[in-house]
Scaffold this motif. Structure first.
Motif, PDB file in Angstrom:
ATOM      1  N   THR A 194      62.039 -48.695   9.203  1.00 37.92           N
ATOM      2  CA  THR A 194      61.801 -49.916  10.085  1.00 37.92           C
ATOM      3  C   THR A 194      62.661 -49.913  11.341  1.00 37.92           C
ATOM      4  O   THR A 194      63.669 -49.320  11.238  1.00 37.92           O
ATOM      5  N   VAL A 195      61.979 -50.587  12.212  1.00 40.25           N
ATOM      6  CA  VAL A 195      62.558 -50.736  13.290  1.00 40.25           C
ATOM      7  C   VAL A 195      63.546 -51.965  13.444  1.00 40.25           C
ATOM      8  O   VAL A 195      63.130 -52.881  13.219  1.00 40.25           O
ATOM      9  N   TYR A 196      64.766 -51.819  13.874  1.00 38.37           N
ATOM     10  CA  TYR A 196      65.647 -53.003  13.783  1.00 38.37           C
ATOM     11  C   TYR A 196      66.251 -53.189  15.473  1.00 38.37           C
ATOM     12  O   TYR A 196      66.749 -51.778  16.027  1.00 38.37           O
ATOM     13  N   ASP A 217      67.385 -50.593  20.019  1.00 36.54           N
ATOM     14  CA  ASP A 217      66.397 -50.313  19.037  1.00 36.54           C
ATOM     15  C   ASP A 217      66.820 -49.073  18.010  1.00 36.54           C
ATOM     16  O   ASP A 217      67.077 -48.040  18.622  1.00 36.54           O
ATOM     17  N   LYS A 219      65.322 -47.186  14.371  1.00 35.06           N
ATOM     18  CA  LYS A 219      64.352 -46.838  13.161  1.00 35.06           C
ATOM     19  C   LYS A 219      64.990 -46.261  12.059  1.00 35.06           C
ATOM     20  O   LYS A 219      65.568 -45.003  12.316  1.00 35.06           O
ATOM     21  N   SER A 229      54.556 -44.444  11.478  1.00 36.57           N
ATOM     22  CA  SER A 229      54.864 -45.976  12.016  1.00 36.57           C
ATOM     23  C   SER A 229      53.490 -46.555  12.510  1.00 36.57           C
ATOM     24  O   SER A 229      53.010 -45.811  13.472  1.00 36.57           O
ATOM     25  N   THR A 233      54.831 -50.534  20.381  1.00 37.85           N
ATOM     26  CA  THR A 233      56.315 -50.037  21.086  1.00 37.85           C
ATOM     27  C   THR A 233      56.110 -50.566  22.378  1.00 37.85           C
ATOM     28  O   THR A 233      55.112 -51.164  22.911  1.00 37.85           O
ATOM     29  N   ASP A 317      53.321 -52.186  10.861  1.00 39.59           N
ATOM     30  CA  ASP A 317      54.853 -52.382  10.812  1.00 39.59           C
ATOM     31  C   ASP A 317      55.359 -53.398  11.909  1.00 39.59           C
ATOM     32  O   ASP A 317      54.491 -53.365  13.101  1.00 39.59           O
ATOM     33  N   ALA A 320      59.762 -53.607  17.543  1.00 40.40           N
ATOM     34  CA  ALA A 320      61.296 -54.237  17.715  1.00 40.40           C
ATOM     35  C   ALA A 320      61.345 -55.550  18.237  1.00 40.40           C
ATOM     36  O   ALA A 320      60.276 -55.929  18.909  1.00 40.40           O
TER      37      ALA A 320
END
Length: 328
Positions: A194-196, A217, A219, A229, A233, A317, A320
């Motif tokens: 997961t991208v945070y 960002d 992941k 993913s 993006t 998914d 960000a």
């Protein structure tokens, strides 16, 4: 000679009624008398002259943890619903020592044993300090597994008495705090693959918070069986005001590679679903754009993220997150 027979019939009838009533009653579940496990990893850090930030590791219970209770020298000062594992204890006295423990509570009301006590001391008050610290600089980091990241940043400065804490934010929500003497931390409890998006703010003894650091960002590593993913993006969010005074936010992003056309996206604002973006014709071949009107007061902050509807009908998914402020 018949009287005993009549009594016998009445007795049997009473027994029959009692049996019927019992058979219609619902069986009660067994009482839960097992207390949750004692919380561990408790930390307490003064965030200002009048507050302390208390954190701990999640507890466990055979039927599930419902919440946590925070105590200061045996007196309950805060209650937190699970799954949250941190809280600010406010209205404290400046320049004073405190001692905190945490207990887990299950759905039946059973309380765990108190955690080990942790000490914290609030700094002296700075009543006339209204100047926030400078923003932390050069936020950087890396994923350290499927559920954690390591972050570090450049030190902030504060003219009114020094930085007392650094607060880590994920999509504008504070998720972690560390003492003002530290310039790095590990953030756990994240999801695999997961991208945070992280930012950090400095805070001083008067509760003044700095502006955000640069956003970062990261992941987390994919979990077992996870494929590539499917997140959009390169998301950017730009606030604009037209000549007629209309205020909008323009989004631009690169569409994910899914093996087919992506015709639909979900847009989330501040973590909540806002609208569905559907192309009226064939999706664009290159970067996608979408704009929406904002009516909130100027200066309102938004956190924006997207996810695509995949060719198989499932949602992909999340991208960000990006922060943008409503224009004037």
């Amino acid at each position: 000679m018949q009287r005993p027979t009549v009594y016998a019939v009445l007795a049997c009838g009473a027994l029959l009624l009692a049996t019927t009533a019992c058979s219609g009653a619902k069986a009660q579940p067994p009482l839960d008398r097992t207390a949750p496990a004692t919380p561990g990893g408790v930390t307490a850090q003064a965030g200002s002259a009048t507050s302390v930030h208390v954190m701990w590791s999640p507890s466990s219970d055979d039927t599930g943890v419902a919440g946590y209770e925070v105590y200061e020298k045996g007196a309950k000062v805060k209650s937190v619903a699970a799954p949250d594992t941190m809280v600010d204890v406010d209205r404290l006295a400046p320049a004073k020592a405190y001692s905190f423990t945490v207990r887990a509570r299950d759905r039946a009301g059973n309380l765990s044993a108190p955690s080990a006590a942790v000490a914290a001391r609030t700094p002296a008050a700075a009543p006339d300090d209204r100047e926030p610290p400078t923003a932390p600089t050069a936020l950087r980091g890396r994923a350290t597994g499927t559920g954690s990241v390591a972050l570090s940043w450049g030190r902030a400065t504060d003219a009114g008495g020094g930085v007392t804490a650094y607060d880590v934010y994920q999509e504008n929500s504070r998720i972690h705090s560390v003492p003002g003497t530290e310039t790095g931390t590990r953030v756990g409890g994240l999801r695999p693959g997961t991208v945070y998006t992280f930012t950090v703010r400095a805070r001083d003894a008067a509760e003044n918070s700095s502006k955000d650091s640069n956003s970062l960002d990261l992941k987390t590593a994919a979990g077992p069986g996870q494929g590539p993913s499917t997140a959009p993006t390169g998301l950017t969010a730009t606030a604009r005001t037209s000549g007629s005074g209309e205020r909008t936010v323009l989004l631009r992003w690169t569409q994910p590679r899914t093996g087919g056309e992506v015709k639909e996206y979900e847009l989330y604002l501040n973590g909540k679903f806002a609208t569905t973006v559907v192309w009226g014709a064939a999706p664009p071949a290159g970067p996608a754009t979408y704009s929406f009107t904002v009516t909130d007061p100027p200066g309102t902050r938004y956190s924006v993220k997207l996810r695509a509807k995949l060719p198989d009908g499932k949602w992909g998914d999340f991208s960000a997150a990006r922060s943008v402020v409503a224009p004037r």
